[in-house]
Design a protein around this motif. Structure first.
Motif, PDB file in Angstrom:
ATOM      1  N   THR A 291       0.801  -1.237   0.000  1.00 19.61           N
ATOM      2  CA  THR A 291       0.000   0.000   0.000  1.00 19.61           C
ATOM      3  C   THR A 291       0.833   1.288   0.000  1.00 19.61           C
ATOM      4  O   THR A 291       0.532   2.233  -0.714  1.00 19.61           O
ATOM      5  CB  THR A 291      -0.918   0.017   1.253  1.00 19.61           C
ATOM      6  N   TYR A 292       1.872   1.338   0.816  1.00 19.06           N
ATOM      7  CA  TYR A 292       2.569   2.617   1.044  1.00 19.06           C
ATOM      8  C   TYR A 292       3.924   2.659   0.328  1.00 19.06           C
ATOM      9  O   TYR A 292       4.653   1.675   0.309  1.00 19.06           O
ATOM     10  CB  TYR A 292       2.771   2.855   2.539  1.00 19.06           C
ATOM     11  N   ASP A 293       4.223   3.842  -0.183  1.00 13.87           N
ATOM     12  CA  ASP A 293       5.569   4.044  -0.760  1.00 13.87           C
ATOM     13  C   ASP A 293       6.587   4.224   0.356  1.00 13.87           C
ATOM     14  O   ASP A 293       7.724   3.767   0.249  1.00 13.87           O
ATOM     15  CB  ASP A 293       5.571   5.302  -1.636  1.00 13.87           C
ATOM     16  N   ILE A 294       6.168   4.949   1.384  1.00 15.05           N
ATOM     17  CA  ILE A 294       7.082   5.252   2.496  1.00 15.05           C
ATOM     18  C   ILE A 294       6.319   5.120   3.809  1.00 15.05           C
ATOM     19  O   ILE A 294       5.171   5.581   3.911  1.00 15.05           O
ATOM     20  CB  ILE A 294       7.654   6.690   2.366  1.00 15.05           C
ATOM     21  N   ILE A 295       6.963   4.495   4.794  1.00 13.98           N
ATOM     22  CA  ILE A 295       6.399   4.482   6.157  1.00 13.98           C
ATOM     23  C   ILE A 295       7.430   5.147   7.076  1.00 13.98           C
ATOM     24  O   ILE A 295       8.608   4.748   7.096  1.00 13.98           O
ATOM     25  CB  ILE A 295       6.101   3.045   6.651  1.00 13.98           C
ATOM     26  N   LEU A 296       6.995   6.154   7.819  1.00 15.19           N
ATOM     27  CA  LEU A 296       7.873   6.844   8.767  1.00 15.19           C
ATOM     28  C   LEU A 296       7.389   6.530  10.181  1.00 15.19           C
ATOM     29  O   LEU A 296       6.221   6.799  10.495  1.00 15.19           O
ATOM     30  CB  LEU A 296       7.836   8.359   8.527  1.00 15.19           C
ATOM     31  N   ILE A 327      10.118   2.299   1.260  1.00 15.03           N
ATOM     32  CA  ILE A 327      11.139   2.685   2.251  1.00 15.03           C
ATOM     33  C   ILE A 327      10.494   2.827   3.620  1.00 15.03           C
ATOM     34  O   ILE A 327       9.468   3.506   3.765  1.00 15.03           O
ATOM     35  CB  ILE A 327      11.787   4.044   1.878  1.00 15.03           C
ATOM     36  N   LEU A 328      11.131   2.199   4.582  1.00 12.45           N
ATOM     37  CA  LEU A 328      10.721   2.394   5.974  1.00 12.45           C
ATOM     38  C   LEU A 328      11.803   3.227   6.668  1.00 12.45           C
ATOM     39  O   LEU A 328      12.994   2.971   6.485  1.00 12.45           O
ATOM     40  CB  LEU A 328      10.621   1.036   6.680  1.00 12.45           C
ATOM     41  N   VAL A 329      11.383   4.207   7.439  1.00 15.69           N
ATOM     42  CA  VAL A 329      12.321   4.967   8.270  1.00 15.69           C
ATOM     43  C   VAL A 329      11.800   4.927   9.698  1.00 15.69           C
ATOM     44  O   VAL A 329      10.633   5.255   9.938  1.00 15.69           O
ATOM     45  CB  VAL A 329      12.425   6.453   7.844  1.00 15.69           C
ATOM     46  N   THR A 348      16.955  -6.239  13.668  1.00 19.24           N
ATOM     47  CA  THR A 348      15.593  -6.579  13.243  1.00 19.24           C
ATOM     48  C   THR A 348      15.383  -6.156  11.789  1.00 19.24           C
ATOM     49  O   THR A 348      14.864  -6.915  10.966  1.00 19.24           O
ATOM     50  CB  THR A 348      14.569  -5.863  14.158  1.00 19.24           C
ATOM     51  N   LEU A 349      15.813  -4.933  11.478  1.00 17.43           N
ATOM     52  CA  LEU A 349      15.607  -4.440  10.104  1.00 17.43           C
ATOM     53  C   LEU A 349      16.461  -5.223   9.100  1.00 17.43           C
ATOM     54  O   LEU A 349      16.004  -5.508   7.990  1.00 17.43           O
ATOM     55  CB  LEU A 349      15.911  -2.937  10.032  1.00 17.43           C
ATOM     56  N   GLN A 350      17.673  -5.590   9.508  1.00 14.11           N
ATOM     57  CA  GLN A 350      18.505  -6.423   8.621  1.00 14.11           C
ATOM     58  C   GLN A 350      17.814  -7.759   8.364  1.00 14.11           C
ATOM     59  O   GLN A 350      17.819  -8.270   7.241  1.00 14.11           O
ATOM     60  CB  GLN A 350      19.870  -6.683   9.260  1.00 14.11           C
ATOM     61  N   ASP A 351      17.247  -8.348   9.414  1.00 17.96           N
ATOM     62  CA  ASP A 351      16.586  -9.650   9.262  1.00 17.96           C
ATOM     63  C   ASP A 351      15.386  -9.558   8.325  1.00 17.96           C
ATOM     64  O   ASP A 351      15.129 -10.460   7.542  1.00 17.96           O
ATOM     65  CB  ASP A 351      16.099 -10.179  10.624  1.00 17.96           C
ATOM     66  N   ILE A 352      14.654  -8.464   8.425  1.00 15.17           N
ATOM     67  CA  ILE A 352      13.414  -8.361   7.640  1.00 15.17           C
ATOM     68  C   ILE A 352      13.681  -7.867   6.215  1.00 15.17           C
ATOM     69  O   ILE A 352      13.150  -8.403   5.243  1.00 15.17           O
ATOM     70  CB  ILE A 352      12.404  -7.437   8.355  1.00 15.17           C
ATOM     71  N   PHE A 353      14.539  -6.833   6.091  1.00 12.18           N
ATOM     72  CA  PHE A 353      14.731  -6.202   4.775  1.00 12.18           C
ATOM     73  C   PHE A 353      15.954  -6.751   4.033  1.00 12.18           C
ATOM     74  O   PHE A 353      16.040  -6.637   2.830  1.00 12.18           O
ATOM     75  CB  PHE A 353      14.872  -4.681   4.931  1.00 12.18           C
ATOM     76  N   GLY A 354      16.904  -7.303   4.773  1.00 10.30           N
ATOM     77  CA  GLY A 354      18.153  -7.793   4.162  1.00 10.30           C
ATOM     78  C   GLY A 354      19.343  -7.077   4.767  1.00 10.30           C
ATOM     79  O   GLY A 354      19.242  -5.901   5.145  1.00 10.30           O
ATOM     80  N   PHE A 375      18.210   7.688  12.502  1.00 13.32           N
ATOM     81  CA  PHE A 375      17.062   7.086  11.839  1.00 13.32           C
ATOM     82  C   PHE A 375      17.557   5.821  11.170  1.00 13.32           C
ATOM     83  O   PHE A 375      18.653   5.804  10.575  1.00 13.32           O
ATOM     84  CB  PHE A 375      16.445   8.042  10.815  1.00 13.32           C
ATOM     85  N   GLN A 376      16.764   4.786  11.295  1.00 10.38           N
ATOM     86  CA  GLN A 376      17.161   3.499  10.727  1.00 10.38           C
ATOM     87  C   GLN A 376      16.197   3.132   9.606  1.00 10.38           C
ATOM     88  O   GLN A 376      14.988   3.305   9.739  1.00 10.38           O
ATOM     89  CB  GLN A 376      17.168   2.437  11.815  1.00 10.38           C
ATOM     90  N   TYR A 377      16.760   2.612   8.524  1.00  8.32           N
ATOM     91  CA  TYR A 377      15.994   2.404   7.297  1.00  8.32           C
ATOM     92  C   TYR A 377      15.789   0.923   7.003  1.00  8.32           C
ATOM     93  O   TYR A 377      16.617   0.084   7.357  1.00  8.32           O
ATOM     94  CB  TYR A 377      16.759   3.010   6.099  1.00  8.32           C
ATOM     95  N   GLY A 378      14.723   0.669   6.301  1.00  8.08           N
ATOM     96  CA  GLY A 378      14.529  -0.623   5.667  1.00  8.08           C
ATOM     97  C   GLY A 378      14.189  -0.327   4.218  1.00  8.08           C
ATOM     98  O   GLY A 378      13.221   0.392   3.937  1.00  8.08           O
ATOM     99  N   LEU A 379      15.034  -0.830   3.291  1.00  8.27           N
ATOM    100  CA  LEU A 379      14.812  -0.537   1.867  1.00  8.27           C
ATOM    101  C   LEU A 379      14.254  -1.792   1.202  1.00  8.27           C
ATOM    102  O   LEU A 379      14.888  -2.848   1.207  1.00  8.27           O
ATOM    103  CB  LEU A 379      16.135  -0.133   1.197  1.00  8.27           C
ATOM    104  N   LYS A 380      13.067  -1.672   0.658  1.00  2.05           N
ATOM    105  CA  LYS A 380      12.399  -2.841   0.079  1.00  2.05           C
ATOM    106  C   LYS A 380      12.429  -2.768  -1.449  1.00  2.05           C
ATOM    107  O   LYS A 380      12.192  -1.694  -2.031  1.00  2.05           O
ATOM    108  CB  LYS A 380      10.951  -2.882   0.580  1.00  2.05           C
ATOM    109  N   GLY A 381      12.691  -3.905  -2.082  1.00  2.18           N
ATOM    110  CA  GLY A 381      12.636  -3.988  -3.548  1.00  2.18           C
ATOM    111  C   GLY A 381      13.798  -3.276  -4.197  1.00  2.18           C
ATOM    112  O   GLY A 381      14.943  -3.351  -3.740  1.00  2.18           O
ATOM    113  N   ASN A 382      13.475  -2.513  -5.225  1.00  3.44           N
ATOM    114  CA  ASN A 382      14.545  -1.908  -6.037  1.00  3.44           C
ATOM    115  C   ASN A 382      14.855  -0.471  -5.650  1.00  3.44           C
ATOM    116  O   ASN A 382      15.224   0.333  -6.499  1.00  3.44           O
ATOM    117  CB  ASN A 382      14.150  -1.948  -7.518  1.00  3.44           C
ATOM    118  N   ILE A 383      14.657  -0.137  -4.418  1.00  5.01           N
ATOM    119  CA  ILE A 383      15.002   1.231  -4.004  1.00  5.01           C
ATOM    120  C   ILE A 383      16.526   1.367  -4.068  1.00  5.01           C
ATOM    121  O   ILE A 383      17.266   0.592  -3.463  1.00  5.01           O
ATOM    122  CB  ILE A 383      14.490   1.520  -2.577  1.00  5.01           C
ATOM    123  N   ASN A 384      16.913   2.384  -4.790  1.00  3.82           N
ATOM    124  CA  ASN A 384      18.338   2.545  -5.050  1.00  3.82           C
ATOM    125  C   ASN A 384      18.937   3.476  -3.997  1.00  3.82           C
ATOM    126  O   ASN A 384      19.344   4.569  -4.290  1.00  3.82           O
ATOM    127  CB  ASN A 384      18.475   3.137  -6.469  1.00  3.82           C
TER     128      ASN A 384
END
Ligand code: SPD
Length: 427
Positions: A291-296, A327-329, A348-354, A375-384
């Motif tokens: 659903t979301y492009d970005i979750i903050l 992108i999750l922040v 946790t974010l490494q485990d979930i997002f890579g 701020f800690q990120y989770g980048l999903k898919g082809n986010i460059n």
């Protein structure tokens, strides 16, 4: 004629109202008023609040002092009133007993400086008298009331005016708006500094703009928490954003900030915003996938209502609610103040997002303990990400919006980590 220089009463106030015992502003006011009732001349006051519990303070009076240490968890205050001259310390005692709603008390009185035991020095004090005459009482006293955000080993203190603009115990937390001398009005939740008028832009620009520039076409943004409104204000600067949903659990945070921090809470009327006063953890659990492009995630520290914002299930649900490329922040805590929460969130974010999809951005907030925050990120898919591709586009946005922290150089630089931080998050 008195046989002592001073009179000292040492008081135990027991079974006091615990909320009063933890309220630095109320205690400072009561102690100053007690001194005035006893017709003392107040010179200055210094009061500190200790997180999570307790207040210590002193009112210096021309006739000596009043001091206090409280243990709210026991409803207990240790007070001493030292007077000299004609001042009657028991007037202050009576006043404080009522103000603190002490159900029981005890007191001992001591004469201090027994003249029978002292030898008066025989020297010329006329020059000292002259100096004393030159000192003109300015007619007001200096207040030193300190708000302290701390753990058991480190603290950050801000001197505040003693004025409390909002103070409400919500079902989730104590919500207060206080005024600090250096940083203006501030939002405090359960004795932790959340944001202040004068440095809020560090946090709010850095939680939003890096992700919004990393994403090729962000349209639909979800904000969890963020009740002060600073994060949505920044997100809504981006004209391409079509819809922002904000889910804040505590309506009293929104109410307090709308009334007292209007420059931060500036965008609640924006038509692109859907505001829900609801549990963000339950919201993402039920959110539609993709659903979301970005979750903050603009949550507070991992105690109280924000604890669940640091869980594996919450971030798994966020991952699912993000679009294929998203992108999750998350408010990532400090690698210097709470290393454990910082590291665990990153793992946790490494485990979930890579492993290579969980970058960390560091930035500086003078009003948070240690000043170094993340701020800690989770980048999903082809986010460059996390580095930007188009510095000129960022610079044009920065200058058109008059941003005060974020810029294109800082975007990349904030993801450069000191070696000790790299070490901390290595799996
Ligand atoms: N210790 C402070 C953690 C910061 C939490 N969020 C701040 C809210 C600002 N919108």
């Amino acid at each position: 004629m008195s046989t002592a220089l001073g009179n000292h009463i040492l008081v135990e106030f027991m079974n006091c109202d615990p909320h009063i015992m933890n309220d630095v502003a109320a205690i400072e006011r009561d102690m100053v008023d007690a001194a005035k009732k006893a017709e003392a001349t107040v010179i200055n006051s210094t009061f500190h609040h200790f997180s999570p519990y307790g207040v210590s303070g002193v009112v210096v009076i021309q006739e000596s002092h009043l001091a206090i240490h409280t243990w709210p968890e026991y409803g207990y205050a240790a007070v001493d009133v030292f007077t000299c001259g004609e001042m009657n310390a028991w007037i202050a005692f009576d006043y404080l007993k009522e103000s603190f709603q002490a159900k029981s008390y005890s007191a001992i009185e001591m004469k201090r400086g027994s003249v029978n035991l002292l030898t008066r020095n025989d020297f010329d004090i006329s020059s000292m008298r002259q100096k004393a005459k030159e000192w003109v009482n300015p007619g007001f006293y200096t207040r030193n009331v300190w708000f302290t955000d701390k753990d058991e080993n480190q603290a950050l203190s801000l001197r505040f005016t003693g004025d409390v603009f909002y103070d409400h115990q919500s079902p989730y937390q104590r919500v207060r708006i206080l005024e600090s001398y250096k940083y203006g009005k501030m939002l405090a939740l359960d004795d932790m500094v959340m944001t202040t008028e004068n440095d809020e832009f560090h946090y709010h620009e850095m939680i939003s703009h890096p992700a919004l520039f990393m994403h090729p076409n962000p349209k639909n943004v979800l904000v969890i928490g963020g009740g002060d409104g600073g994060t949505i204000r920044e997100v809504l600067r981006h004209p391409g954003v079509e819809k922002v949903t904000m889910v804040e659990i505590d309506g009293s945070v929104i109410e307090a900030c709308k009334e007292h921090l209007p420059k931060i809470a500036a965008s609640f009327d924006n038509p692109k915003l859907t505001l829900l006063v609801d549990d963000g953890i339950a919201f993402v659990q039920q959110a539609s996938q993709n659903t979301y492009d970005i979750i903050l995630v603009d949550g507070s520290d991992p105690v109280g209502p924000a604890e669940g914002l640091f869980s594996v299930s919450f971030y798994t649900n966020c991952y699912n609610a993000l679009k294929t490329d998203g992108i999750l922040v998350a408010q990532g805590e400090s690698p210097k103040f709470n290393e454990k929460a910082f590291r665990e969130l990153n793992h946790t974010l490494q485990d979930i997002f890579g492993t290579d999809k969980a970058p960390v951005s560091l930035f500086y907030v003078p009003t948070y303990p240690t000043g170094m925050w993340s701020f800690q990120y989770g980048l999903k898919g082809n986010i460059n990400g996390p580095y930007h591709q188009n510095g000129a586009e960022i610079e044009s946005f920065v200058s058109s919006q008059g941003l005060r922290y974020y810029n294109s150089a800082l975007h990349n630089a904030s993801f450069a980590l000191p070696n000790f931080v790299k070490e901390l998050i290595k799996k």
